[in-house]
Structures are given as C-alpha cells and as structure tokens.
Enzyme design. Sequence first.
Site, PDB file in Angstrom:
ATOM      1  N   HIS A   1     -20.348  -7.232 -30.597  1.00 36.92           N
ATOM      2  CA  HIS A   1     -20.353  -6.886 -32.026  1.00 36.92           C
ATOM      3  C   HIS A   1     -19.423  -7.807 -32.815  1.00 36.92           C
ATOM      4  O   HIS A   1     -19.764  -8.240 -33.925  1.00 36.92           O
ATOM      5  CB  HIS A   1     -19.930  -5.434 -32.208  1.00 36.92           C
ATOM      6  CG  HIS A   1     -20.966  -4.446 -31.772  1.00 36.92           C
ATOM      7  ND1 HIS A   1     -21.347  -4.295 -30.462  1.00 36.92           N
ATOM      8  CD2 HIS A   1     -21.712  -3.565 -32.488  1.00 36.92           C
ATOM      9  CE1 HIS A   1     -22.268  -3.358 -30.376  1.00 36.92           C
ATOM     10  NE2 HIS A   1     -22.510  -2.896 -31.588  1.00 36.92           N
TER      11      HIS A   1
ATOM     12  N   HIS B   1     -13.816  -1.761 -26.143  1.00 32.91           N
ATOM     13  CA  HIS B   1     -13.316  -3.111 -25.914  1.00 32.91           C
ATOM     14  C   HIS B   1     -11.802  -3.149 -26.038  1.00 32.91           C
ATOM     15  O   HIS B   1     -11.195  -2.315 -26.715  1.00 32.91           O
ATOM     16  CB  HIS B   1     -13.931  -4.099 -26.918  1.00 32.91           C
ATOM     17  CG  HIS B   1     -15.415  -4.241 -26.804  1.00 32.91           C
ATOM     18  ND1 HIS B   1     -16.014  -5.020 -25.846  1.00 32.91           N
ATOM     19  CD2 HIS B   1     -16.417  -3.687 -27.536  1.00 32.91           C
ATOM     20  CE1 HIS B   1     -17.332  -4.955 -25.983  1.00 32.91           C
ATOM     21  NE2 HIS B   1     -17.594  -4.153 -26.997  1.00 32.91           N
TER      22      HIS B   1
END
Length: 271
Positions: A193, A235
Amino acid sequence: MPASQPRSRARDRNNVLNRAEFLSLNQPLKGNQESRSSGRKQSGQAGAAGAQSSNPKERRQSQQLPEEDCMQLNPSFKGIAFNSLLAIDICMSKRLGVCANRASSWGSARSMINLLGITGHGIPWIAGTLICLVKSSTLAGQEVLMNLLLALLLDIMSVAGLQKLAKRKGPYDVNPGLLDYLTMDTYAFPAGHASRAAMLSKFFLNHLVLAIPLRILLVLWAFCVGFSRVMIGRHHITDVLSGFVFGYLQFRLVELIWMSSNTCQMLISIW
C-alpha cells in the site's frame, strides 16, 4: 659370585610369594591380557571406521564451530547496530499498532483505518483506471492512463515477488483480507500500500495539473495510507518506509519505459 648365588636362592625360597599356591598372583593372566588387547584393537578399529564413515558435512561443521563460536562471542559492530535497529523497529511498530484488534486502544477506529487502507489497494485503482480508459476520448488522456495501468501492474507484480523472497511477517498476527490475497500482498516487507501510494502520488504530481492544496492533500494521503498499515498491525515502520522508497523507484522506472501515444493506441486497438 659363587657365594652370592646361594644367598639369592635362599631368599627366593624364603619368599612367600614364590610358593606354588601363590604363583598365580605373581604372573598376570594371559587371557585377560589378550582380551584387553583385542578389545582395544576392536575399539580402535571401530573408532577408525566411524571416523571414515562420518559425513563430510559434519566434518565441515566441526571445523567451523570454533569460528562460529568466535563470531557469536565477538559480534561485529554492524551486526550489533543492525540487531539494535531491528529491535527498535519491532518495538515501535508494536506500540503504534493501536488498531491491531478490537481490544486495542483504538480498536473502535479499526474499520475507518481499514477503509483508508482500501484507498491504496491495487484492485480498486486498476478497476478505476480501466473504466477511465474506456471512457477517455483524447489521445493524451489514453496515453497517461495506459502508462498508469502499466505502473499499477508493475507495482503489484514486483511487490508480490519481493514479499515472497523476504517472507517477513508483520508485528501482529493479522490475517490478510480478500483483496490482499488477490494481489498476493500477504507478507509485510515491503508494504504494498505504501509503495502504491508513493508511486501514484508522484505520478499524479508529474502528469496532472493540480492546485497547491490538492498537491498537499495528495502527499498527505500517501503518508496516511502508509501509516494506516502500521496502525492495523500489518506492517512494521521499516516496511512502510521501504515501500515509499520502492514506489518512487517504480515511478522512475515507468518514466524510463514510458509508452508513446502510438504504442498506447496499438495496445488499445488489440484490446
């Protein structure tokens, strides 16, 4: 000399151990010696055979063990620095994962953070680019959209390949969503992303005429998309930062292989 011999014989007769019943105590048994010597020979042969039949890999490992012990006892400065930074990254990422689950401190905002993450997903952007390409009637617009589609496909494939190689998991055990499985965005490094958001923002800043407030909002959107992935626990911080860098490199690559208007028209006609 003749006188000394009778004296030695007399001493031998007077010695109790020289009697017949004690002779066995003075002389060692031949059977025991032979059995001991044969046992030693067999053990020596077995040890030699075991040494010969040992695996060469084990020999190499035994030879390398002292060096590995030295490496562990005396680590290099680079190794210490790398492990320290990695520990800080994991600790900070866990602290910032405030929406990792419903029980987290910001668990109620998890749905809104997930919605922000969807704006940086590859599937919606590819679908929107295809729709705009179908409705576009200008050559310049089709050229930009075709190169944008190329950049999105390149981003998805390259990020998926790097994640398969690194196979780094996130700070929290968060299951990927359906869209993540479709784009093979199942691991943490690099953050797909963040890479996509950085690439798209740089692409739009270069090829679209936008007002200054819109440019600022576009950059803020990219940073928010990347930070949202840390907040939901998918993440680490370094994953997002590396994703930003990787997205910029992808943009530079697309600029180098930019497809001309004629190439785009040829591909559109084939499609």
